[in-house]
Scaffold this motif. Sequence first.
Motif, mmCIF file in Angstrom:
data_model
loop_
_atom_site.group_PDB
_atom_site.id
_atom_site.type_symbol
_atom_site.label_atom_id
_atom_site.label_comp_id
_atom_site.label_asym_id
_atom_site.label_seq_id
_atom_site.Cartn_x
_atom_site.Cartn_y
_atom_site.Cartn_z
ATOM 1 N N GLU A 156 0.727 -1.324 0.039
ATOM 2 C CA GLU A 156 0.104 0.027 -0.053
ATOM 3 C C GLU A 156 0.689 1.412 0.084
ATOM 4 N N VAL A 157 2.128 1.277 0.721
ATOM 5 C CA VAL A 157 2.763 2.263 0.907
ATOM 6 C C VAL A 157 4.144 2.336 0.072
ATOM 7 N N ASN A 158 4.079 1.382 -0.968
ATOM 8 C CA ASN A 158 5.488 0.851 -1.926
ATOM 9 C C ASN A 158 6.696 0.837 -1.125
ATOM 10 N N LEU A 159 6.576 -0.036 -0.161
ATOM 11 C CA LEU A 159 7.678 -0.527 0.530
ATOM 12 C C LEU A 159 7.738 -2.106 0.541
ATOM 13 N N SER A 160 9.131 -2.700 0.530
ATOM 14 C CA SER A 160 9.110 -3.920 0.613
ATOM 15 C C SER A 160 8.833 -4.449 2.231
ATOM 16 N N VAL A 161 8.726 -5.452 2.340
ATOM 17 C CA VAL A 161 8.340 -6.012 3.628
ATOM 18 C C VAL A 161 9.349 -5.846 4.698
ATOM 19 N N SER A 162 10.627 -5.967 4.403
ATOM 20 C CA SER A 162 11.571 -5.974 5.163
ATOM 21 C C SER A 162 11.783 -4.485 5.524
ATOM 22 N N ARG A 163 11.557 -3.584 4.390
ATOM 23 C CA ARG A 163 11.891 -2.177 4.682
ATOM 24 C C ARG A 163 10.891 -1.603 5.816
ATOM 25 N N LEU A 164 9.547 -1.961 5.535
ATOM 26 C CA LEU A 164 8.603 -1.568 6.706
ATOM 27 C C LEU A 164 9.126 -2.013 7.853
ATOM 28 N N ARG A 165 9.241 -3.380 8.124
ATOM 29 C CA ARG A 165 9.655 -3.808 9.375
ATOM 30 C C ARG A 165 10.761 -2.912 10.172
#
Length: 244
Positions: A156-165
């Motif tokens: 939704e916010v154009n990030l990878s899961v690892s970057r969001l974490r």
Amino acid sequence: MRWSGEFSFGQSWVAFRGRCGDNAFHRHATAQISVGLDGPVTIRQADNSVVTGNALFVRPGVSHQLEAHGAALLILVEPQAFVGRRLMSETEPQNVSRLPAELQRLIQTDGALSACIAALDDDEAFKLPMDVRLGEALTFIETSNGARIIERAANEVNLSVSRLRALAQRHLGISLAKWMMLRKLRCAAEALASGCTLAEAAIDAGFSDQAHLSRSMRQVFGVTPLSAAGAIGTEQAKHSISSE
């Protein structure tokens, strides 16, 4: 003796204010602040040593038993959160210690329970401004249901899961998984307070069953779900609890 008082959940902490009842030796993943409201409080450790004072700090994972004569304010804080990191760095290294006077003065013992440690959290050395993308992702998680919620929020916010974490760990001070667990526990407590059964509250909050909810609540906060049934999410909806 029965426990009687009120709970409030914050983003990375839970607070109880009221009369403390009987409790056995226990340990939990959170750090604990204990402030006596009617006199000193005592923490007894597994080796039977005791520490007594007006405000005490217990480090995470320490087996202990609370002895409070009358009312007390108890605050359980995730050690990786901003407040937790500050407490861990500014208190004595012992498992149980007296809270330094300069920190004790920052704890609000009356008024809105949701603001009891607001002053402790107001230290720019321990936090960064919230990343806009993280804020949007957290809002998405809070307002959405279904599987793979973290992956969907990242998309939704154009990030990878690892970057969001990584952003969550950096800006919230706790992992995204822990933030989501705290949110689920808060939802379960609110459901119980509204009259749901333990099984219904577990399902509503996203736990697999009531045993999973009970186990998670005890592990994180050292209390049972029924004891936290009066937990509140807003100042407009206060509930008191009285539990065995």
